[in-house]
Design an enzyme around this catalytic site. Structure first.
Site, mmCIF file in Angstrom:
data_model
loop_
_atom_site.group_PDB
_atom_site.id
_atom_site.type_symbol
_atom_site.label_atom_id
_atom_site.label_comp_id
_atom_site.label_asym_id
_atom_site.label_seq_id
_atom_site.Cartn_x
_atom_site.Cartn_y
_atom_site.Cartn_z
ATOM 1 N N PRO A 1 4.063 12.101 -3.752
ATOM 2 C CA PRO A 1 4.693 12.843 -4.833
ATOM 3 C C PRO A 1 4.064 14.214 -5.036
ATOM 4 C CG PRO A 1 3.836 10.692 -5.554
ATOM 5 C CD PRO A 1 3.284 10.971 -4.219
ATOM 6 N N GLU A 2 4.905 15.248 -4.950
ATOM 7 C CA GLU A 2 4.474 16.600 -5.260
ATOM 8 C C GLU A 2 5.339 17.077 -6.426
ATOM 9 O OE1 GLU A 2 4.232 18.970 -1.596
ATOM 10 O OE2 GLU A 2 3.937 17.138 -0.462
ATOM 11 N N HIS B 1 0.888 -4.654 -7.466
ATOM 12 C CA HIS B 1 0.272 -3.343 -7.646
ATOM 13 C C HIS B 1 0.643 -2.653 -8.939
ATOM 14 C CE1 HIS B 1 -1.515 -3.588 -3.732
ATOM 15 N NE2 HIS B 1 -0.342 -3.817 -3.171
ATOM 16 N N ARG C 1 -2.154 2.284 -3.284
ATOM 17 C CA ARG C 1 -3.378 2.899 -2.747
ATOM 18 C C ARG C 1 -4.399 3.265 -3.813
ATOM 19 N NH1 ARG C 1 -2.161 7.054 1.991
ATOM 20 N NH2 ARG C 1 -4.388 6.730 2.268
ATOM 21 N N ARG D 1 -9.098 36.428 -0.952
ATOM 22 C CA ARG D 1 -9.410 35.143 -0.309
ATOM 23 C C ARG D 1 -9.130 35.191 1.175
ATOM 24 N NH1 ARG D 1 -8.891 30.523 -4.512
ATOM 25 N NH2 ARG D 1 -8.713 29.220 -2.666
#
Length: 284
Positions: A2-3, A100, A119, A163
């Site tokens: 998921p983003e 889970h 996870r 950067r």
DNA sequence: AGATGTACCTGGTGGC
DNA sequence: TGCCACCA
DNA sequence: GTACATC
């Protein structure tokens, strides 16, 4: 994984079912999944409260709860990060237990919000509004959210500064801009025609504008497709349904296939222990 | 500061 | 079928 | 997906 687009999709659905809902309790099956505070205190802070709204910053979900019984100030925040495999399910609380399902938040409608995370890299935290910054400093350090009002090419340019690191590392750095992960940074870089290993500070003004525009465009498109669900993958929405944006991926998980823009073969390289996909010809 | 490696976990896949 | 390396 | 140690 998921983003921003996946989290935003869940936020929208969550907002529809949760706003106005009174919460009756909380149960923690796996202590590791609750970042703060302890299970009984967390339950006390949301019990009897009503959900005022559901927000998001970067990949974090923010559920705002008022506290009629409140001891100090009036509001609590339930903060959720889905990590790599976290899912939120909205279902009748009588639904069979799941191995889970680590955190359950009960609504008055006899439904519950189930945090499922095989996870266990994701987490849930409960904080009183006044202590959020102290308890979750990670939220304070987040860079601008690309779909909020405070992200434009000038902001991006200033954040790139001098950067020297690679462009992809910059996009995935949540303190620079929040919400991009492995999939969308590859997709954004392809859309902008930029190589993942360009030194960030090597971009000229025109390229910075292109990068900004594609960050916003790709993420917006992905939200309107309800995010990406990979073949073997983890992301599903509140009701267990997959997104559709994977059908629109131009590079991610497409090694060996022709580039949709120039026909060159998409390559896969290793970066920071994970796969990176790009077109060696039209990304420069 | 940047690059690299390791750790935190489970489950699915494909090879042999 | 089992074991294992590999990936998310 | 992220945090942390090390070169």
């Amino acid at each position: 994984m998921p983003e921003l687009p996946e989290v935003e999709t869940v936020r929208q659905d969550l907002s529809r079912v949760l706003v106005g809902q009174k919460l009756s309790g909380m149960e923690v099956g796996r202590p590791r999944s609750l970042r703060h505070p302890d299970p009984s205190t967390a339950a006390r802070w949301i019990e009897g409260g009503t959900v005022l709204g559901v927000g998001r910053v970067g990949k974090h979900l923010l559920i705002e709860v008022d506290r009629p019984t409140g001891d100090t100030d009036g509001r609590s925040l339930v903060v959720i990060h889905l990590g790599m495999s976290g899912q939120l399910w909205w279902l009748p609380s009588s639904t069979a237990a799941h191995r889970h399902a680590h955190v359950r938040i009960f609504g008055e409608s006899a439904n519950e919000l189930r945090f499922v995370d095989p996870r266990t890299f994701g987490w849930v935290a409960v904080a009183r509004a006044a202590e959020v910054a102290t308890v979750l400093p990670v939220l304070e350090r987040l860079g601008p959210d690309p779909l909020s009002g405070d992200f434009d090419a000038t902001v991006l340019s200033r954040r790139i500064g001098h950067r020297q690191g690679r462009l992809k590392a910059l996009l995935m750095d949540q303190t620079v801009v929040s919400g991009l992960g492995n999939i969308y940074s590859d997709e954004v870089l392809h859309a902008a025609g930029l190589r993942w290993d360009r030194p960030a500070c090597s971009l000229d003004p025109r390229e910075i504008v292109a990068l900004h525009d594609q960050i916003v465009r790709v993420l917006s498109d992905a939200v309107s497709c309800r995010g990406s669900s990979l073949a073997d993958s983890q992301y599903r929405d509140l009701y267990g349904l997959p997104g559709r944006f994977q059908e629109r991926h131009r590079v991610y998980a497409r090694a060996g296939k022709p580039c949709a823009r120039c026909g060159e073969t998409i390559r896969k390289e290793r970066f920071g222990g994970r796969s990176t996909f790009f077109c060696p010809s039209c990304q420069t």
